[in-house]
Design a protein around this motif. Structure first.
Motif, mmCIF file in Angstrom:
data_model
loop_
_atom_site.group_PDB
_atom_site.id
_atom_site.type_symbol
_atom_site.label_atom_id
_atom_site.label_comp_id
_atom_site.label_asym_id
_atom_site.label_seq_id
_atom_site.Cartn_x
_atom_site.Cartn_y
_atom_site.Cartn_z
ATOM 1 N N PHE A 43 20.901 16.309 -9.434
ATOM 2 C CA PHE A 43 20.107 15.365 -8.660
ATOM 3 C C PHE A 43 20.196 15.546 -7.153
ATOM 4 N N LEU A 107 31.740 30.977 -23.438
ATOM 5 C CA LEU A 107 30.737 30.150 -22.755
ATOM 6 C C LEU A 107 30.173 30.855 -21.526
ATOM 7 N N TYR A 216 40.340 19.716 -17.383
ATOM 8 C CA TYR A 216 40.116 19.804 -18.824
ATOM 9 C C TYR A 216 41.038 20.837 -19.455
ATOM 10 N N MET B 1 16.131 13.852 -3.810
ATOM 11 C CA MET B 1 15.951 14.171 -5.243
ATOM 12 C C MET B 1 14.651 14.948 -5.447
ATOM 13 N N GLN B 2 14.689 15.929 -6.341
ATOM 14 C CA GLN B 2 13.518 16.783 -6.503
ATOM 15 C C GLN B 2 12.690 16.499 -7.767
ATOM 16 N N TRP B 3 13.003 15.436 -8.476
ATOM 17 C CA TRP B 3 12.252 15.159 -9.698
ATOM 18 C C TRP B 3 11.278 14.012 -9.485
ATOM 19 N N PHE B 9 12.051 16.123 -14.881
ATOM 20 C CA PHE B 9 13.473 16.478 -14.942
ATOM 21 C C PHE B 9 13.779 17.263 -16.212
ATOM 22 N N MET B 12 12.704 20.993 -16.323
ATOM 23 C CA MET B 12 13.505 21.926 -15.526
ATOM 24 C C MET B 12 12.660 23.068 -14.957
ATOM 25 N N TYR B 15 12.179 25.966 -17.186
ATOM 26 C CA TYR B 15 13.365 26.661 -17.716
ATOM 27 C C TYR B 15 14.182 25.770 -18.648
ATOM 28 N N TYR B 18 16.532 27.286 -21.401
ATOM 29 C CA TYR B 18 17.729 27.991 -20.938
ATOM 30 C C TYR B 18 18.759 27.036 -20.354
ATOM 31 N N VAL B 19 18.291 26.124 -19.497
ATOM 32 C CA VAL B 19 19.225 25.207 -18.823
ATOM 33 C C VAL B 19 19.864 24.271 -19.842
ATOM 34 N N TRP B 20 19.032 23.611 -20.677
ATOM 35 C CA TRP B 20 19.600 22.612 -21.597
ATOM 36 C C TRP B 20 20.413 23.263 -22.699
ATOM 37 N N SER B 21 20.047 24.478 -23.114
ATOM 38 C CA SER B 21 20.870 25.173 -24.112
ATOM 39 C C SER B 21 22.251 25.436 -23.545
ATOM 40 N N SER B 22 22.318 25.883 -22.283
ATOM 41 C CA SER B 22 23.599 26.192 -21.664
ATOM 42 C C SER B 22 24.493 24.963 -21.606
ATOM 43 N N PHE B 23 23.937 23.862 -21.094
ATOM 44 C CA PHE B 23 24.762 22.660 -20.937
ATOM 45 C C PHE B 23 25.075 22.021 -22.289
ATOM 46 N N LEU B 25 25.284 23.446 -25.266
ATOM 47 C CA LEU B 25 26.255 24.253 -26.007
ATOM 48 C C LEU B 25 27.667 24.048 -25.459
ATOM 49 N N THR B 26 27.779 24.001 -24.122
ATOM 50 C CA THR B 26 29.092 23.816 -23.504
ATOM 51 C C THR B 26 29.690 22.474 -23.909
ATOM 52 N N LEU B 30 33.165 21.864 -26.100
ATOM 53 C CA LEU B 30 34.331 21.136 -25.614
ATOM 54 C C LEU B 30 34.679 19.971 -26.556
#
Lengths: 247, 61
Positions: A43, A107, A216, B1-3, B9, B12, B15, B18-23, B25-26, B30
């Protein structure tokens, strides 16, 4: 140095109680830092003029990649201490760090390929940075697998320690690969010698996410050491007196 | 804010995958690691309890 008996903390029993107090604290620190880091990353940090929004993967990719190297060095350090001083806890520490390090390496590789596809047009290339990071993953897996294949824990600790120590050579290779070779991977975002090549808010977001990853990793590694202590010392009298066991 | 909107938002700038898969999956990885560790700890404690009960039974005999 003289006032504190360092070996006291090397006893699994003392360590077990001490680490139990630190885990929730570190866990909450990690949680709130991650929330703050994600907020800054999504944001406040501006859109990248070259890569658009795809660059936002940096907020997870770079911390993961840094942790993959830092955890490896920590693992090699504890493995070496365990090998030289024959302290039980050091070897357990090395063993506890390995799975978390392997996870962060995986990751870093996966988020890297999610970033590579839109920006380079390919999921994977065999360039020096990517290849050496993949070797790091194999080193972690080799360490864990070798340790698991030897029944006697003390012998397993010693054998695995050798892999950890020799493999540490790969870490500077990963770090300097973008300088030493012509890679498709971009150069370091942060350099000790020069000003960062990115917007300040991007940098702060990345650093906050990195601190969250540190907290973490320490919390999870301590948690795993406690599991290993319980498994290895299950015949010790103090383990039977634990309140977790009594209840 | 850019959205400009929530949909903006989520997309993305094209993208999203790619962005949501990365976050995503992480975060999943965890959560999985912490859950696996909790399970490991309770297993270890269960094993100690069992061994303890065995030893006590032997003493009673």
């Amino acid at each position: 140095m003289t006032g504190i008996n360092w070996f006291k903390y090397a006893a699994p029993q003392t360590f077990f109680h001490l680490s139990g107090k630190w885990i929730p604290v570190l866990g909450w620190i990690a949680f709130f830092l991650a929330i703050a880091g994600l907020y800054i990353g999504f944001f406040i940090a501006p859109t990248d003029f070259q890569q658009g929004e795809a660059y936002r993967i940096i907020f997870i990719h770079v911390p993961a990649a840094w942790m993959s190297m830092v955890i490896y060095l920590a693992m090699a350090f504890w493995a070496a201490i365990g090998l030289v001083f024959n302290t039980r806890l050091s070897a357990m520490m090395a063993l506890a760090l390995a799975p978390t390090g392997a996870l962060f390496t995986a990751l870093a590789l996966i988020t890297g390929s999610f970033w590579g596809k839109p920006t380079w047009g390919t999921w994977w290339v065999w360039d020096a940075r990517l290849t050496s990071e993949l070797i790091l993953l194999f080193l972690y897996v080799g360490f864990i697998a070798l340790h698991a294949s030897i029944d006697n824990p003390q012998r397993a600790d010693r054998a695995a320690a050798i892999i950890a120590i020799v493999g540490a050579l790969n870490v500077p290779i990963i770090y300097f690969s973008v300088q030493w070779w012509n890679t498709l991977h971009q150069g370091a975002s942060i350099n000790v010698a020069s000003a960062p090549k990115m917007a300040v808010t991007m940098l702060i977001g990345m650093l906050v996410m990195t601190l969250a990853s540190w907290a973490y990793s320490v919390a999870v590694a301590l948690f795993r050491v406690r599991c290993i202590i319980l498994e290895r010392e299950r015949h010790a009298a103090w383990v039977n007196d634990l309140k977790e066991v009594k209840s | 804010m850019q959205w400009n909107s929530f949909a903006d938002f989520l997309s993305m700038g094209g993208y999203a995958v790619y962005v949501w898969s990365s976050f995503g999956l992480t975060i999943l990885a965890l959560i999985w690691e912490v859950a696996a560790l909790r399970l490991r700890k309770s297993k270890a404690i269960k094993q100690i309890k069992q061994a303890d009960a065995w030893a006590k039974r032997r003493v009673e005999r």
